[in-house]
Design an enzyme around this catalytic site. Sequence first.
Site, short mmCIF file in Angstrom:
data_model
loop_
_atom_site.label_atom_id
_atom_site.label_comp_id
_atom_site.label_asym_id
_atom_site.label_seq_id
_atom_site.Cartn_x
_atom_site.Cartn_y
_atom_site.Cartn_z
CB CYS A 14 46.38 25.76 46.79
SG CYS A 14 45.10 24.66 46.19
CB CYS A 25 44.20 25.65 50.00
SG CYS A 25 44.98 24.02 50.01
CG ASP A 79 34.09 23.70 37.03
OD1 ASP A 79 35.01 22.87 37.17
OD2 ASP A 79 34.22 24.75 36.37
CG HIS A 103 47.54 21.42 48.82
ND1 HIS A 103 46.91 22.16 47.85
CD2 HIS A 103 48.74 21.06 48.31
CE1 HIS A 103 47.70 22.24 46.79
NE2 HIS A 103 48.82 21.59 47.05
CG ASN A 107 41.16 16.71 33.76
OD1 ASN A 107 40.86 15.72 33.09
ND2 ASN A 107 40.46 17.83 33.72
N GLY A 159 45.66 17.12 31.49
CA GLY A 159 44.79 18.29 31.36
C GLY A 159 44.48 18.98 32.68
CG HIS A 217 43.34 21.19 46.36
ND1 HIS A 217 43.59 21.85 47.56
CD2 HIS A 217 42.45 20.20 46.67
CE1 HIS A 217 42.89 21.29 48.54
NE2 HIS A 217 42.18 20.29 48.02
CG HIS A 224 39.98 19.18 40.74
ND1 HIS A 224 41.28 19.62 40.73
CD2 HIS A 224 39.56 19.24 39.45
CE1 HIS A 224 41.64 19.93 39.50
NE2 HIS A 224 40.61 19.71 38.70
CG HIS A 245 36.15 17.81 36.60
ND1 HIS A 245 35.91 19.12 36.30
CD2 HIS A 245 37.50 17.68 36.63
CE1 HIS A 245 37.05 19.76 36.14
NE2 HIS A 245 38.04 18.91 36.34
P1 AMP Z 1 41.22 20.89 35.87
O1 AMP Z 1 41.52 21.21 34.44
O2 AMP Z 1 40.74 19.49 36.06
O3 AMP Z 1 42.37 21.25 36.80
O4 AMP Z 1 39.96 21.76 36.21
C1 AMP Z 1 39.92 22.80 37.14
C2 AMP Z 1 38.48 23.23 37.20
O5 AMP Z 1 38.35 24.15 38.26
C3 AMP Z 1 37.97 23.94 35.92
O6 AMP Z 1 36.85 23.22 35.41
C4 AMP Z 1 37.58 25.33 36.42
O7 AMP Z 1 36.44 25.85 35.80
C5 AMP Z 1 37.37 25.10 37.91
N1 AMP Z 1 37.58 26.27 38.74
C6 AMP Z 1 38.65 27.09 38.76
N2 AMP Z 1 38.50 28.06 39.67
C7 AMP Z 1 37.30 27.84 40.27
C8 AMP Z 1 36.57 28.48 41.31
N3 AMP Z 1 37.03 29.58 41.93
N4 AMP Z 1 35.37 27.97 41.66
C9 AMP Z 1 34.88 26.87 41.04
N5 AMP Z 1 35.53 26.21 40.06
C10 AMP Z 1 36.71 26.69 39.68
ZN ZN Z 2 45.13 23.14 47.91
#
Ligand code: AMP
Ligand code: ZN
Length: 125
Positions: free
Chosen positions: A13, A16, A39, A55, A99, A105, A110, A112, A114
């Site tokens: 992940c 993680c 982000d 996780h 999401n 979406g 993991h 999160h 936004h």
């Molecule tokens: P989601 O579509 O809600 O799963 O969004 C995942 C978010 O994680 C996206 O907005 C990506 O730009 C962000 N993301 C992916 N990899 C990284 C990373 N290494 N550091 C910061 N943000 C990330």
């Molecule tokens: Zn994770």
Amino acid sequence: MSILNHHAHDDNCIFCKIVAGEIPSKKVYEDEDLLAFHDIKPWAPIHFLMIPKAHIPSMAQLTPEHEQMMGKIMVKAGELALSQGALPYPEGGFRIVANTGHHGGQEVHHLHVHVLAGERPWQKI
Ligand code: AMP
Ligand code: ZN
């Protein structure tokens, strides 16, 4: 003491790996339970993610043991948005997006949240 007794970890992940420091992030906030970081592809002038260190794949896996941790995320979100430059409510404010699953979406599995803020227009929403 951390709210969750031990932090579940998934070796594959990406978030993680951010928690473990194996992938760098621009940190906004950290404590024993939570991490907030910018982000990598922001949709708004202020865009950071808040994640539990444990996780948990998504909102769909939440159980009552997570209530305190999720409450902490919600209570902290506004404070962190202000610390990142969001204008105060009601002229400013912020948006929270979680999401969940394919139809929701979700790309990173993991949990999160936004946190989006700043002058409009924004790219996605
Ligand atoms: P989601 O579509 O809600 O799963 O969004 C995942 C978010 O994680 C996206 O907005 C990506 O730009 C962000 N993301 C992916 N990899 C990284 C990373 N290494 N550091 C910061 N943000 C990330
Ligand atoms: Zn994770």
